[in-house]
Structures are given as C-alpha cells and as structure tokens.
Scaffold this motif. Sequence first.
Motif, PDB file in Angstrom:
ATOM      1  N   LEU A 284       0.184   1.281   0.869  1.00 12.06           N
ATOM      2  CA  LEU A 284      -0.638   1.560   2.031  1.00 12.06           C
ATOM      3  C   LEU A 284      -1.228   2.955   2.041  1.00 12.06           C
ATOM      4  O   LEU A 284      -2.417   3.128   2.287  1.00 12.06           O
ATOM      5  CB  LEU A 284       0.156   1.311   3.324  1.00 12.06           C
ATOM      6  CG  LEU A 284      -0.633   1.493   4.611  1.00 12.06           C
ATOM      7  CD1 LEU A 284      -1.782   0.495   4.690  1.00 12.06           C
ATOM      8  CD2 LEU A 284       0.272   1.350   5.820  1.00 12.06           C
TER       9      LEU A 284
ATOM     10  N   ASN B  86       0.263  -5.278   1.481  1.00 14.59           N
ATOM     11  CA  ASN B  86       0.778  -4.373   2.504  1.00 14.59           C
ATOM     12  C   ASN B  86       1.254  -5.072   3.777  1.00 14.59           C
ATOM     13  O   ASN B  86       1.446  -4.439   4.798  1.00 14.59           O
ATOM     14  CB  ASN B  86      -0.220  -3.260   2.823  1.00 14.59           C
ATOM     15  CG  ASN B  86      -0.342  -2.305   1.674  1.00 14.59           C
ATOM     16  OD1 ASN B  86       0.661  -1.813   1.162  1.00 14.59           O
ATOM     17  ND2 ASN B  86      -1.557  -2.064   1.220  1.00 14.59           N
TER      18      ASN B  86
ATOM     19  N   SER C 298       4.732  -1.647  -1.166  1.00 18.05           N
ATOM     20  CA  SER C 298       3.600  -1.173  -0.374  1.00 18.05           C
ATOM     21  C   SER C 298       2.831  -0.079  -1.108  1.00 18.05           C
ATOM     22  O   SER C 298       3.421   0.775  -1.754  1.00 18.05           O
ATOM     23  CB  SER C 298       4.109  -0.613   0.961  1.00 18.05           C
ATOM     24  OG  SER C 298       3.052  -0.015   1.673  1.00 18.05           O
TER      25      SER C 298
END
Length: 176
Positions: A167, A69, A165
Amino acid sequence: MKMRILVITALVSAFFVACAVSGSRISENDLGGFRDADLLDDANVTLKDINYTKEPAGMAKIFERSFENAPPFIPHDTEGLVPITKDLNMCVTCHMPEFAKDSGATQIPTSHFYDIRNKKDLAGALDDERYNCTACHVEQQGGVTAFVKNNFKPSFRDSNGSHKSNLLDVLNDGVK
C-alpha cells in the motif's frame, strides 16, 4: 453543450413526473434481494449460523487476499481477543514486527506505522487510527455458498500481492 444539458434535464424530470403521476410504488416486500421478509420487521428474521474457523492461531489455512491490498482475513478464532480497545489490543502481542517472526504470525504492514493523513513515518509506533483491527479484518469462514455468482478475478502487480501489502508503495499511483 447547454442544449444537451437542457434535454437531459427535461428527460429526467419527465421520468420522475411520470413515476409520480402513475401512482405506482414499490413496497418494501417487492424490493427483492436476499431476504424474504418485510424490511422493517425483524421479528421473523433468523441469522444464518456461520461457522467461523475455530482453529488456533498458527494452525488455520490462510485465505489469499480478495484483491490487491485488501485487508487479509483473520484465519484463527478471536474468542478472548475482542473487543479491541486502544488500551487493550491482543492482536499486537503476536503481529507487531518484533514478535511476528518468532510467533509465525503475519506481520502488521508498514502502512499501519505511517500517518497517511499527515504523511509522517511513526518510527515503529502503531498509527492511532489503526488500533481497531476488526474494523477492517474479519474472521474467515470456509465452505460458504455465495448468494450471487462472482466472476471477479483479482490481479496483483506483485507476485506476493495475494499475501503481502504494498500500500505505501502504490498509495499515490496516478495522483498528481
């Protein structure tokens, strides 16, 4: 437990008193680091000539993320694209999801369309705190020698982690 705290406090205090009594100070010039100049004098400091990639968008080699990330590097020249303001952001013309597939650009991740502070999906609108791309993303440069050896090896939970990503999926991992 109280006795342990008192002993630690006494030792720390004795250390600071001994340093103050000895009168030895470390000058700015003796701090070391990567700069051989007075820290308060910029007159003789020259910046390193950094050769950022000048490849146009879509042509440059993309570096992997430094860790899971991590904001990815900008792999292309940003001349004419900065400064970025709330009203003028050239990055979104290629990186918004509706344009990224056609332009071959990396798509802005879903975390940028989510208000993390208020836990609210913004239904495709870019979060007001995420418009300034260069606050997190920087131009990549190749062929740079590190000042200090770095043995860090990133590990990614997902096989796509070095390029994508996750996240929002892992944001609250370990939070109760």
